[in-house]
Every structure is written in structure tokens, then in C-alpha cells.
Design a protein around this motif. Structure first.
Motif, PDB file in Angstrom:
ATOM      1  N   UNK A 141       0.839  -1.207   0.000  1.00  0.00           N
ATOM      2  CA  UNK A 141       0.000   0.000   0.000  1.00  0.00           C
ATOM      3  C   UNK A 141       0.877   1.261   0.000  1.00  0.00           C
ATOM      4  N   UNK A 142       1.962   1.223   0.767  1.00  0.00           N
ATOM      5  CA  UNK A 142       2.878   2.364   0.814  1.00  0.00           C
ATOM      6  C   UNK A 142       3.543   2.554  -0.554  1.00  0.00           C
ATOM      7  N   UNK A 143       3.900   1.446  -1.202  1.00  0.00           N
ATOM      8  CA  UNK A 143       4.502   1.546  -2.537  1.00  0.00           C
ATOM      9  C   UNK A 143       3.514   2.156  -3.537  1.00  0.00           C
ATOM     10  N   UNK A 144       2.236   1.783  -3.424  1.00  0.00           N
ATOM     11  CA  UNK A 144       1.217   2.376  -4.297  1.00  0.00           C
ATOM     12  C   UNK A 144       1.102   3.874  -4.019  1.00  0.00           C
ATOM     13  N   UNK A 145       1.086   4.239  -2.733  1.00  0.00           N
ATOM     14  CA  UNK A 145       1.025   5.658  -2.373  1.00  0.00           C
ATOM     15  C   UNK A 145       2.232   6.408  -2.933  1.00  0.00           C
ATOM     16  N   UNK A 146       3.407   5.795  -2.886  1.00  0.00           N
ATOM     17  CA  UNK A 146       4.615   6.422  -3.427  1.00  0.00           C
ATOM     18  C   UNK A 146       4.467   6.645  -4.932  1.00  0.00           C
ATOM     19  N   UNK A 147       3.887   5.659  -5.630  1.00  0.00           N
ATOM     20  CA  UNK A 147       3.669   5.807  -7.072  1.00  0.00           C
ATOM     21  C   UNK A 147       2.710   6.960  -7.357  1.00  0.00           C
ATOM     22  N   UNK A 148       1.651   7.077  -6.571  1.00  0.00           N
ATOM     23  CA  UNK A 148       0.692   8.160  -6.773  1.00  0.00           C
ATOM     24  C   UNK A 148       1.305   9.520  -6.462  1.00  0.00           C
ATOM     25  N   UNK A 149       2.282   9.534  -5.547  1.00  0.00           N
ATOM     26  CA  UNK A 149       2.903  10.815  -5.164  1.00  0.00           C
ATOM     27  C   UNK A 149       3.709  11.422  -6.310  1.00  0.00           C
ATOM     28  N   UNK A 150       4.080  10.605  -7.297  1.00  0.00           N
ATOM     29  CA  UNK A 150       4.783  11.138  -8.468  1.00  0.00           C
ATOM     30  C   UNK A 150       3.839  11.194  -9.671  1.00  0.00           C
ATOM     31  N   UNK A 151       2.529  11.158  -9.376  1.00  0.00           N
ATOM     32  CA  UNK A 151       1.493  11.270 -10.410  1.00  0.00           C
ATOM     33  C   UNK A 151       1.630  10.187 -11.480  1.00  0.00           C
ATOM     34  N   UNK A 152       1.891   8.961 -11.047  1.00  0.00           N
ATOM     35  CA  UNK A 152       2.011   7.851 -11.993  1.00  0.00           C
ATOM     36  C   UNK A 152       0.673   7.603 -12.683  1.00  0.00           C
ATOM     37  N   UNK A 153       0.726   7.529 -14.015  1.00  0.00           N
ATOM     38  CA  UNK A 153      -0.484   7.201 -14.781  1.00  0.00           C
ATOM     39  C   UNK A 153      -0.433   5.769 -15.296  1.00  0.00           C
ATOM     40  N   UNK A 154       0.737   5.146 -15.187  1.00  0.00           N
ATOM     41  CA  UNK A 154       0.886   3.730 -15.516  1.00  0.00           C
ATOM     42  C   UNK A 154       1.503   3.048 -14.303  1.00  0.00           C
ATOM     43  N   UNK A 155       0.819   2.065 -13.761  1.00  0.00           N
ATOM     44  CA  UNK A 155       1.293   1.353 -12.571  1.00  0.00           C
ATOM     45  C   UNK A 155       1.466  -0.121 -12.923  1.00  0.00           C
ATOM     46  N   UNK A 156       2.679  -0.623 -12.741  1.00  0.00           N
ATOM     47  CA  UNK A 156       2.992  -2.023 -13.032  1.00  0.00           C
ATOM     48  C   UNK A 156       3.054  -2.792 -11.718  1.00  0.00           C
ATOM     49  N   UNK A 157       2.305  -3.878 -11.615  1.00  0.00           N
ATOM     50  CA  UNK A 157       2.247  -4.684 -10.392  1.00  0.00           C
ATOM     51  C   UNK A 157       2.709  -6.100 -10.729  1.00  0.00           C
ATOM     52  N   UNK A 158       3.864  -6.486 -10.189  1.00  0.00           N
ATOM     53  CA  UNK A 158       4.489  -7.768 -10.501  1.00  0.00           C
ATOM     54  C   UNK A 158       4.278  -8.750  -9.349  1.00  0.00           C
ATOM     55  N   UNK A 159       3.422  -9.739  -9.555  1.00  0.00           N
ATOM     56  CA  UNK A 159       3.110 -10.763  -8.539  1.00  0.00           C
ATOM     57  C   UNK A 159       2.756 -10.135  -7.191  1.00  0.00           C
ATOM     58  N   UNK A 160       1.803  -9.199  -7.149  1.00  0.00           N
ATOM     59  CA  UNK A 160       1.544  -8.501  -5.883  1.00  0.00           C
ATOM     60  C   UNK A 160       0.813  -9.335  -4.846  1.00  0.00           C
ATOM     61  N   UNK A 161       0.167 -10.454  -5.251  1.00  0.00           N
ATOM     62  CA  UNK A 161      -0.651 -11.217  -4.300  1.00  0.00           C
ATOM     63  C   UNK A 161       0.036 -12.455  -3.749  1.00  0.00           C
ATOM     64  N   UNK A 162       1.278 -12.729  -4.168  1.00  0.00           N
ATOM     65  CA  UNK A 162       1.880 -14.034  -3.862  1.00  0.00           C
ATOM     66  C   UNK A 162       2.100 -14.263  -2.372  1.00  0.00           C
ATOM     67  N   UNK A 163       2.273 -13.172  -1.579  1.00  0.00           N
ATOM     68  CA  UNK A 163       2.559 -13.345  -0.144  1.00  0.00           C
ATOM     69  C   UNK A 163       1.417 -12.834   0.732  1.00  0.00           C
ATOM     70  N   UNK A 164       0.231 -12.629   0.163  1.00  0.00           N
ATOM     71  CA  UNK A 164      -0.860 -12.013   0.910  1.00  0.00           C
ATOM     72  C   UNK A 164      -1.899 -13.036   1.361  1.00  0.00           C
TER      73      UNK A 164
END
Length: 512
Positions: free
Chosen positions: A150-173
Motif C-alpha cells: 500500500x505504501x509503494x502504491x502511495x509512493x507511485x501516486x505521489x509522483x502522479x504515476x499514470x501507468x502502474x505495473x504490479x508484478x506478482x503482488x498477491x503471492x505473499x498475501x
């Protein structure tokens, strides 16, 4: 959907003569979740690294908002609104949430001093926009993997990311954390963010993705809308063949007990665990993340010795206080976290495979190189490890091939009892089938296998019996015929059971 925010045409990439990508096509629209699917080594990671500026293509064009671009560095990609979140979060553990979000970009007063109040206010606003209830002053080391994402997503939004790449985000959840992550991804999609989603879990794609692009051996296969595709169609595109039997479980004659644990406990972690494991048996251990299954495995292997209870091997009581002692008794343990506990990533395939056997390979203190090479080559060939040679660094391999190296390493010790902790975590469907086939072959040879898995189809497909744990206690035991997803999930979320002796036999009753 109108014009794509990102379009890639005829992308090719070579590494030292190895063709990683060959004329690949990919496009991405604002407000969509576009999944990339393929086996390990299909080229997914290479494609992502080209998008983020880590690698540059040898051929092909990249268009961003209709304009041709070329990224020489990840910074250039980030400045154009592209951000990536990887399987293993990359936060600074001793910085707090706000500091991680704005690292290197902290708001300042007059361009000199950090404006701490403004930084925490902006961090709180970002977290609130995601519906995340976290104190921005919390240290990153105190966050769960899901919270770090969630913090990494917030960091991406803080730089106004319009393309977000998520690599295996659910494997440890956990299941609850996956649901929370999906809620946030849908919110981002609805706000117009374009999301590239990579996962080996096909159920994630059916839950979340709008379209899917399939790669195979570095070649573009097809792009399809998720509406109308089936699991079988995706597997066919991924591996070039149907996998009618993902769980090739052989019928094996179950022999005598080789491992028995009675009332095993580790203070504050798990309590009163009892079961037995027989020759040729695959004993599945199910439960939610955090149930204590890995801790039980580590105790049996001597990593964290038990504080109470008894362990028997071949009917003889033993006290396991170190992995060396466990190995001498015929145990092997393939850990859940292959990067940190299963491999030495900077070492070669050969050196990783022979690591447990250095004493046997040494003569007068010197390693017999010819024997080492022969042993490593035979093990790598048996496991069908895909690599340039056995001297390639383990860190350069795909996740599936890394897992094969870990398995090869432990199988060279010729174990009688094999503990597999999440043996197919983060690997593709084709490699999973290979691992499952190997498990069946090993069981047929009389090896007793304790398999810990969070994937219920794997538990049901490969296990002769199933144990279920919840919050450090065993809650149920099922035969292969009795086990169903519903029964296992009920046992994983409800009451516990206890082991008692009745007429010399161990039976399991509910705790009073």
C-alpha cells in the motif's frame, strides 16, 4: 477506450546472444487492468524492465500518449509517469511511511529544510485516498507485506504515476489482504490509472483483469478480453499444450511411519501438534497465512528447536537442534522463501546444488571439482533447469528455475523425508505440473513428503492426507477422499482439535 496511453510494437531484446523477446506487441489503455501472462522465462520481466527503463530494446518502438519515447534510465520512465511495484517490497525499513513515500523528494521550506509537517500531511492525504488506515509515522519494518505494498502504491501516486505495473503482488498475501489490494486497484482503475498486472494465479486475472496478453518463449501469442476466456484456454496459450492433469498423482503403496511428532510445541508460536508421516505418502498441510505451518516445518528440521513435545524418526525418539543433525537423519527442507533461505543468489547453479555436500566432495580440505561438476550437471539435467550452463548465477534465473535448483540441491542429499514449504509459490502453470510430477515420482520411490501449501487445488490434488492448522494449533485431519475445499476452509477458520491415545491409536478430538 480511445487511444492507448502506452503502445509497444515489434519489441525485441537479446542478452549475450540469448533472444529474450522477439517482435512483441503490447498496448495499454487508461482506466484498464491489462494482465501479462506466461511461464517463467516467457519474457514478462524483460518486457516490464523495458517499459520502466531498466533495459533498452534492440529493436522496436515505444509510444507514450502517441509520442515515440526511449527510456535510457528508470528515472526517465518515472518522470513520464511510469511506476512499478514488485513482488518483494523495496521500502527502507528504518524510515517511516511518509519518509518512504517521499524519499529523495521531501517537501522543503525555501529549498533548504525539510517541511516535516507538510510531508506527513501529504502522506496522510495519499493514504486516505487509497482508503488505507495507517499512521504515516509508522516505521516500515513494522508493516506487513500487504501494508508495505500500500505504501509503494502511495509512493507511485505521489509522483502522479499514470501507468502502474504490479508484478506478482498477491503471492505473499492472505485472502483478506488480496481482497483489500483488489479494492484499491479497482479504485485506481476507476480514476483512470492504467495498470499492468502480472500474476501466476489465474484466479487473480478472472477477478481483476480487463484484458490479458500471453507470451511464450519470448514471443507474443495473443491479447484477449477476459470476458469469454477460460482457464483452459489461457493454459493452452501459455504452454502450447493442454494440461488435462495438472496434478499427476500416482497411486503409491503407503509404507510404515518414518516421522511422528507428538504434542510438539514452540512457546508463543504453535502448540500441541501431533501427526505421523509414512513412506511414499504426501501429507498436505493447509491453513491460512500465519497459521504456524512454516514454524512447525522449521522446528522439525532443527532450525528452531521445540520447547515441548517429542519427535520420532523410524520409531526412535530424537531431539533435533540443528539442520545438520536433521540432514544426517535423512531430512531435507525446501523453504518457502527461496531468495533468502533456499539459494545463495550470487553463487552459480553448480555451487548452490552441491552446497549441502561439501564435506562429501572434499578430500584433504580441497573440493574435488570433477565430482562437483558431475553431480551438479546430473541434478540440473534431472530437474530440467533452463540455463546457459551450470555456472550461470542463480539470481539470473527465472523463479521457476530457481525453485528447480533448490529442489535439485536437496535431492542430491538423497533424503528419506522431504519437507516442501509452498513448493510452487510464484511459478508458472507448466513448471507447477513438472514439480507435481516430480513429487509423485519421489513418493513412488518411498520418500515421505510433508507439503505445506496455501493453494487448495494443490493440497487436494496431491495429498494422500490433509492436516489443517489455525493460529498455531491443528484443527482437522482429512483423508484424500474426505477432503474438500469447504471442509478445509472451515477448519482453517474455526475451532482446534487435540490428539489423544485410544487403545494405543492416536485420534483427534475437539479442544474443550
Amino acid at each position: 477506450m480511445n487511444e492507448p496511453i502506452l503502445r509497444m510494437t515489434n519489441i525485441s531484446k537479446n542478452f549475450a546472444g540469448v533472444q529474450a523477446l522477439r517482435r512483441v506487441q503490447f498496448d495499454l489503455f487508461p482506466g484498464e487492468v491489462h494482465a501479462i501472462l506466461g511461464e517463467n522465462g516467457a519474457g514478462k520481466s524483460t518486457l516490464i524492465k523495458i517499459i520502466t527503463g531498466v533495459h533498452q530494446p534492440n529493436e522496436g518502438e515505444i509510444y507514450l500518449n502517441g509520442q515515440q519515447v526511449h527510456f535510457d534510465t528508470p528515472l526517465q520512465a518515472r518522470q513520464r509517469g511510469i511506476a512499478a511495484i514488485y513482488q518483494e517490497p523495496s521500502l527502507f525499513p528504518d524510515l517511516d511511511i511518509a519518509e518512504n513515500i517521499f524519499v529523495g523528494r521531501q517537501p522543503t521550506r525555501g529549498g533548504q529544510q525539510v517541511n516535516w509537517g507538510e510531508m506527513y500531511r501529504q502522506a496522510e492525504t495519499l493514504l486516505h485516498s487509497l482508503g488505507v488506515d495507517l499512521n504515516p509515522k509508522t516505521k516500515a519494518r513494522n508493516l506487513s507485506v500487504a501494508q508495505q505494498q500500500m505504501v509503494e502504491i502511495a509512493r507511485a501516486l505521489s509522483v502522479n504515476a499514470r501507468i502502474l505495473i504490479m508484478d506478482e503482488p498477491t503471492s505473499s498475501l492472505t485472502l483478506a489482504e488480496v481482497a483489500d489490494l483488489f479494492r484499491i486497484v479497482r479504485r485506481l482503475r476507476d480514476n483512470g490509472v492504467a495498470i499492468v498486472f502480472i500474476s501466476h494465479r489465474l484466479e487473480d486475472l478472472f477477478e481483476l483483469a480487463d484484458r490479458v496478453t500471453v507470451l511464450r518463449d519470448g514471443v507474443y501469442i495473443d491479447t484477449r478480453p477476459m470476458e469469454g476466456v477460460t482457464r483452459e484456454m489461457l493454459i493452452q496459450m501459455m504452454v502450447g499444450r493442454t494440461l488435462s492433469d495438472l496434478f499427476p498423482k500416482q497411486t503409491v503403496k503407503i509404507g510404515q511411519p518414518v516421522l511422528r511428532v507428538e504434542n510438539l510445541s514452540l512457546e508463543g508460536v504453535f502448540d500441541d501438534i501431533s501427526f505421523e508421516l509414512r513412506e511414499g505418502e504426501i501429507l498436505g498441510m493447509a491453513g491460512l497465512v500465519g497459521a504456524g505451518r512454516t514454524d512447525v516445518a522449521r522446528t522439525i528440521f532443527g532450525i528452531t528447536p521445540a520447547t515441548a513435545g517429542r519427535i520420532f524418526i523410524d520409531g526412535r525418539e530424537v531431539r533435533l537442534t540443528s539442520p545438520r543433525q536433521a540432514m544426517a537423519l535423512g531430512l531435507a527442507y525446501v523453504p518457502e522463501d527461496r531468495q533468502h533461505h533456499g539459494l545463495v543468489p550470487q553463487m552459480s547453479i553448480a555451487h548452490n546444488i552441491t552446497l549441502p555436500l561439501l564435506n562429501q566432495l572434499a578430500r584433504s580440505g580441497w573440493i574435488q571439482t570433477d565430482r562437483e561438476i558431475k553431480m551438479a550437471q546430473e541434478a540440473a539435467t534431472q530437474m530440467e533447469v533452463k540455463a546457459a550452463s551450470i555456472w550461470q548465477k542463480a539470481r539470473e534465473l527465472s523463479g521457476g528455475n530457481q525453485q528447480k535448483v533448490v529442489l535439485a540441491k536437496w535431492l542430491t542429499t538423497r533424503p528419506r523425508i522431504l519437507i516442501l514449504d509452498e513448493p510452487t509459490r510464484g511459478i508458472d502453470v507448466g513448471t507447477k505440473a513438472s514439480v507435481h510430477s516430480l513429487m509423485s515420482q519421489l513418493a513412488a520411490q518411498g520418500i515421505a513428503i510433508l507439503m505445506i501449501s496455501s493453494e487448495l487445488p494443490e493440497i487436494l490434488g496431491m495429498s494422500d492426507r490433509v492436516l489443517v492448522m489455525r493460529e498455531g494449533r491443528m484443527t482437522a485431519q482429512f483423508s484424500r477422499e474426505e477432503a474438500t475445499q469447504e471442509k478445509i476452509m472451515q477448519a482453517a477458520t474455526q475451532s482446534t482439535i487435540r490428539a489423544v491415545k485410544v487403545n494405543g491409536q492416536t485420534v483427534y478430538l475437539p479442544h474443550q
